[in-house]
Design an enzyme around this catalytic site. Structure first.
Site, PDB file in Angstrom:
ATOM      1  N   ASP A   1      76.017 -85.318  95.486  1.00 16.41           N
ATOM      2  CA  ASP A   1      77.375 -84.978  95.996  1.00 16.41           C
ATOM      3  C   ASP A   1      78.027 -86.520  96.970  1.00 16.41           C
ATOM      4  O   ASP A   1      79.031 -86.559  97.237  1.00 16.41           O
ATOM      5  CB  ASP A   1      77.692 -83.872  96.950  1.00 16.41           C
TER       6      ASP A   1
ATOM      7  N   LYS B   1      79.050 -76.399  80.106  1.00 18.95           N
ATOM      8  CA  LYS B   1      79.062 -75.222  81.075  1.00 18.95           C
ATOM      9  C   LYS B   1      79.049 -73.940  80.547  1.00 18.95           C
ATOM     10  O   LYS B   1      78.501 -72.911  81.114  1.00 18.95           O
ATOM     11  CB  LYS B   1      80.146 -75.599  82.194  1.00 18.95           C
TER      12      LYS B   1
ATOM     13  N   GLU C   1      78.584 -87.355  86.913  1.00 19.30           N
ATOM     14  CA  GLU C   1      78.120 -86.221  86.205  1.00 19.30           C
ATOM     15  C   GLU C   1      79.676 -85.376  86.043  1.00 19.30           C
ATOM     16  O   GLU C   1      80.316 -85.444  87.028  1.00 19.30           O
ATOM     17  CB  GLU C   1      77.172 -85.154  87.121  1.00 19.30           C
TER      18      GLU C   1
ATOM     19  N   HIS D   1      77.568 -86.327  91.486  1.00 24.24           N
ATOM     20  CA  HIS D   1      77.684 -85.153  90.921  1.00 24.24           C
ATOM     21  C   HIS D   1      79.298 -84.427  90.865  1.00 24.24           C
ATOM     22  O   HIS D   1      79.785 -84.465  92.092  1.00 24.24           O
ATOM     23  CB  HIS D   1      76.820 -84.118  91.934  1.00 24.24           C
ATOM     24  N   ARG D   2      79.693 -84.110  89.750  1.00 24.93           N
ATOM     25  CA  ARG D   2      81.251 -83.736  89.859  1.00 24.93           C
ATOM     26  C   ARG D   2      82.095 -84.841  90.581  1.00 24.93           C
ATOM     27  O   ARG D   2      83.169 -84.523  91.051  1.00 24.93           O
ATOM     28  CB  ARG D   2      81.497 -82.497  90.410  1.00 24.93           C
TER      29      ARG D   2
ATOM     30  N   GLU E   1      77.585 -81.984  81.253  1.00 26.54           N
ATOM     31  CA  GLU E   1      77.020 -80.699  81.374  1.00 26.54           C
ATOM     32  C   GLU E   1      77.804 -79.721  80.621  1.00 26.54           C
ATOM     33  O   GLU E   1      79.086 -79.445  80.893  1.00 26.54           O
ATOM     34  CB  GLU E   1      76.764 -79.800  82.823  1.00 26.54           C
TER      35      GLU E   1
ATOM     36  N   ASP F   1      81.254 -81.342  84.317  1.00 24.76           N
ATOM     37  CA  ASP F   1      81.279 -80.193  83.591  1.00 24.76           C
ATOM     38  C   ASP F   1      82.323 -79.646  82.621  1.00 24.76           C
ATOM     39  O   ASP F   1      83.624 -80.193  82.810  1.00 24.76           O
ATOM     40  CB  ASP F   1      81.276 -79.060  84.680  1.00 24.76           C
TER      41      ASP F   1
ATOM     42  N   HIS G   1      84.213 -76.779  86.569  1.00 25.31           N
ATOM     43  CA  HIS G   1      82.835 -76.338  86.921  1.00 25.31           C
ATOM     44  C   HIS G   1      82.748 -74.858  86.793  1.00 25.31           C
ATOM     45  O   HIS G   1      81.909 -74.356  86.098  1.00 25.31           O
ATOM     46  CB  HIS G   1      82.339 -76.766  88.097  1.00 25.31           C
TER      47      HIS G   1
END
Length: 760
Positions: A662, A539, A462, A435-436, A537, A464, A477
């Site tokens: 994360d 955003k 992942e 995640h990120r 994603e 954004d 994000h």
């Protein structure tokens, strides 16, 4: 399965329904108790405007409401007030204040006002609450009893056919022949008038027809959501079982049944209709179709029977798309029937799956491997394997390939294989999306974090994306740069050059001072050709086409999965690049009871099927029923965002496939799978042998490492001490190498494929 008696039920709308809710044949339509096409210049006698603006214009009833606080409402003549009726009407939106505004058919209206029920349809009907069954209660307040999406937003100046069937506490609501809401919650009001309403919209109603509903509707117990049967097993995330041998009786351990109708819609001389009626509420139909004419007949039958929990299997993408045009909630499975499968074939096949509106791949066993299934999973495709051999070892081989479903003729072999495994068994580690990047170890959404996540074994990374003031796609994000950089301001108000001049690392630690905010193109270029999938994603709304353009320019369509909370972005992604998988991000509460949780899963899966997306829900939105429902029906989704080891472990126990976290490092040291050098051993009574195993620790390398294992056998014909077995009596036995390890604060067990030990 207990044989069900089929009792004909006549509907006033002109259909003959079987006891399980189908509509097999047309009958003579009942005489309407009200029929109105507004051929006069003013409201017909008995029609009453009770609020707002309403009039007859160009041969139709037009209601105009400037806002939700000023609705327009009209009642039909009071002569229609029984409560058990079929209401049909054409509806057209001319304008709305916004897409959330709606129009409705009111029914069981008390007096001239409230309480009443209504079928409300938003202009944005594809939203989760696009269609509602709602009660305006005695306190003049809304109570939404059921909600569901339709397959598309209502276009302006386009006419849609609405239909309501109400009988006692049972209500069904249709749009263009699609059953959208099916409920038994109409308990508060049993009779009353009929009316029409607009809220924040100008809308037209025409060709209104009301007939009496005399027969009972089928109970929800016969038409509600259900889980198919599953074999008893200690496997976590066990594949679902699909029988390729059609039977009218329910089969133990079988969730789905493969049906291959001929041109006359018969399956082994029995009408397809009979199978569908007998399987209702117990076994999931998987219908294989290859010929266009047979597919068209089948689609019409499914629509006639209002069957939505259905899987269509074909080797022809055009056949899947054609059936889904008639039955948008039908799920698709694309069959691969070539003899070989290289990397080019895999990429082309996965693109065809998504472009055809399918989410499931069906492949012969000889082409399947754990690495191949892993690749399909990373790209949001479930895999069903066709079991080709006739031994239990063939079933074990499919299980260890990690398939989501097993198509078998002899399902007893599969059931036997399921029963062999030790408690709490994984056959391979789940995939993991970083995640990120890895914000637990490095600043989020930076190249340093992405590279670290990759080195720690992330299967997906992942990120954004948003659009800058000068129209560039940048990674960020938040809608502002304030939290993760040393600057301030909205992303949309800053140029790419201004954003990239900021420090995006020092807020995390001095070690990362000078880290820049990456441009999206830079992120793609870093991982092009590397063994990782990028989960992107959207955003901000309205950036799907620019993002897809850059993906195509960089030649990265086979390495990207898209997702968004913005429904418009998701639908635009599917429209612009149907071959690239898209996921809908959302979060919702988990319903209280098991039936409600299953109905929620059914509603959401139908929604996803209609708009061709995966359901990337927050993990707090998941229930065991939801996860199992999607698993049995061939959908892989990614779920966010795990920051708690206990929750992570619980969801893996429930069968979750794709966690977003994360903390990629939590899974880094867990073995991918273990293998033994032999799969068969011959012994004589009293003879001993030692079996060792090696582990794969990373999907990106073929390197194997020695690993501490013990042996396990479900049989009493062998004596086991550590890695040594001794034959005690004659027979055929199965032995697993097993490794126990700690992950997420829990103890897990991963096992090899079984070794067949033949003792003479």
């Amino acid at each position: 399965m207990k044989k069900k008696k089929i009792v004909p039920l006549f509907l006033a709308s002109g259909f003959l329904l079987s006891a399980n809710g189908g509509a097999p044949v047309h009958t003579l339509a009942a005489e309407p108790v009200l029929q109105e096409s507004f051929d006069t210049s003013s409201l017909p006698a008995g029609w009453e405007v009770i609020q707002g603006q309403a009039s007859v214009q160009n041969g139709a009833l037009v209601l105009s409401s400037p806002s939700s606080s000023k609705p327009a409402r009209v009642l039909a003549p009071s002569s229609v007030s029984g409560g058990d009726y079929v209401i049909e009407a054409d509806m057209t939106f001319f304008s709305t204040v916004e897409d959330t505004r709606w129009a409705s058919i009111m029914y069981r209206v008390q007096g001239k006002d409230y309480p009443y029920y209504q079928m409300a349809v938003r202009r944005g009907a594809q939203a989760l609450n696009g269609v509602e069954f709602a009660l305006r209660n005695a306190n003049n307040q809304w109570s939404v009893l059921n909600k569901a999406p339709y397959s598309e937003a209502f276009a302006y100046n386009k006419t849609y056919k609405l239909k309501i069937i109400s009988k006692g506490n049972r209500v069904q609501q249709f749009i263009n022949g699609q059953l959208v809401i099916d409920t038994d919650a109409a308990t508060a009001l049993q009779n009353g008038r009929i009316g029409f309403q607009a809220s924040g919209a100008t809308v037209q109603f025409d060709h209104i027809r009301i007939t009496e509903q005399t027969e009972e509707l089928p109970s929800l117990a016969e038409s509600g959501a259900f889980l198919g049967d599953q074999p008893e097993t200690n496997l976590l995330n066990a594949p679902t079982v699909i029988s390729s041998m059609p039977q009218l009786q329910q089969m133990e351990g079988v969730s789905s049944m493969l049906l291959q109708p001929e041109a006359d819609l018969k399956v082994k001389d029995i009408p397809l209709r009979t199978y569908l009626e007998e399987m209702a509420g117990e076994t999931i139909p998987v219908i294989r179709l290859e010929e266009a004419e047979t597919a068209e007949k089948t689609a019409k039958l499914l629509q006639e029977l209002s069957i939505q929990d259905i899987h269509i299997l074909s080797s022809q993408p055009d056949v899947l798309k054609a059936v889904r045009e008639t039955v948008p909630s039908a799920r698709g499975a694309l069959l691969y029937n070539r003899s070989s499968l290289n990397n080019h074939d895999v990429n082309r096949f996965i693109q065809s799956i998504h472009a055809s509106g399918a989410k499931t791949a069906v492949l012969p066993q000889k082409l399947l491997s754990a690495d191949l299934v892993h690749e399909f999973h990373r790209r949001a495709v479930a895999v069903w394997g066709e079991m080709e051999g006739a031994s239990e070892l063939d079933a074990h081989a499919l299980i260890h390939a990690g398939v989501d479903g097993m198509i078998a003729g002899d399902t007893m072999l599969v059931t036997a294989a399921f029963s062999r495994y030790p408690e709490n068994t994984l056959v391979q580690r789940p995939i993991v999306a970083a995640h990120r990047g890895i914000p637990s170890l490095a600043p989020e959404n930076t190249m340093a974090g992405y590279r670290m996540a990759y080195e720690l074994g992330a299967d997906l990374i992942e990120t954004d994306v948003q659009k800058t003031k000068d129209g560039e796609i940048v990674i960020m994000h938040d809608y502002t740069v304030d939290r993760t950089t040393n600057g301030t301001g909205n992303v949309k108000d800053l140029t790419l050059k201004e954003i990239q001049s900021l420090d995006a690392g020092s807020y995390f630690s001095s070690q990362f001072t000078g880290e820049r905010v990456p441009a999206f193109r830079e992120f793609l270029q870093e991982f092009k050709g590397k063994n990782v999938i990028l989960l992107v994603e959207l955003k901000a709304d309205g950036i799907a086409e620019d993002t897809i353009r850059i993906i195509n320019e960089e030649g990265m369509a086979d390495q990207v999965v898209l997702q968004s909370f913005h429904l418009n972005s998701v639908t635009q992604s599917v429209a612009s690049a149907p071959h690239i998988p898209s996921g809908y991000l959302y979060s919702s509460s988990v319903p209280g009871g098991e039936a409600a949780r299953l109905n929620d899963a059914r509603s959401m899966l139908q929604y996803a099927s209609r708009i061709n997306v995966t359901l990337n829900a927050s993990y707090s939105s998941l229930s065991p029923e939801f996860t199992s429902y999607l698993r049995q029906r061939g959908m892989i989704s990614f779920h966010w965002t795990f920051r708690n080891e206990a929750d992570f472990g619980s969801q893996l126990q429930n069968g979750m496939i794709g966690p977003i976290t994360d903390y990629t490092q939590w899974l880094t040291d867990a073995p991918i799978r273990i293998e033994t050098p032999i799969q068969k051993r011959h012994l004589r009574v009293g003879q001993t042998t030692e079996i060792q195993a090696k582990a794969f620790l990373n999907y990106r390398t073929e390197k194997k490492e020695n690993i501490e294992t013990t042996l396990f056998s479900p049989h009493d014909g062998l004596t086991i001490r550590g890695n040594t077995i001794q034959a005690v009596k004659t027979g055929t036995f199965y032995v697993f190498a097993q490794h126990t390890f700690n992950m997420l604060g829990q103890e897990w067990r991963i096992v090899s494929q079984p070794i067949e030990v033949v003792v003479k």
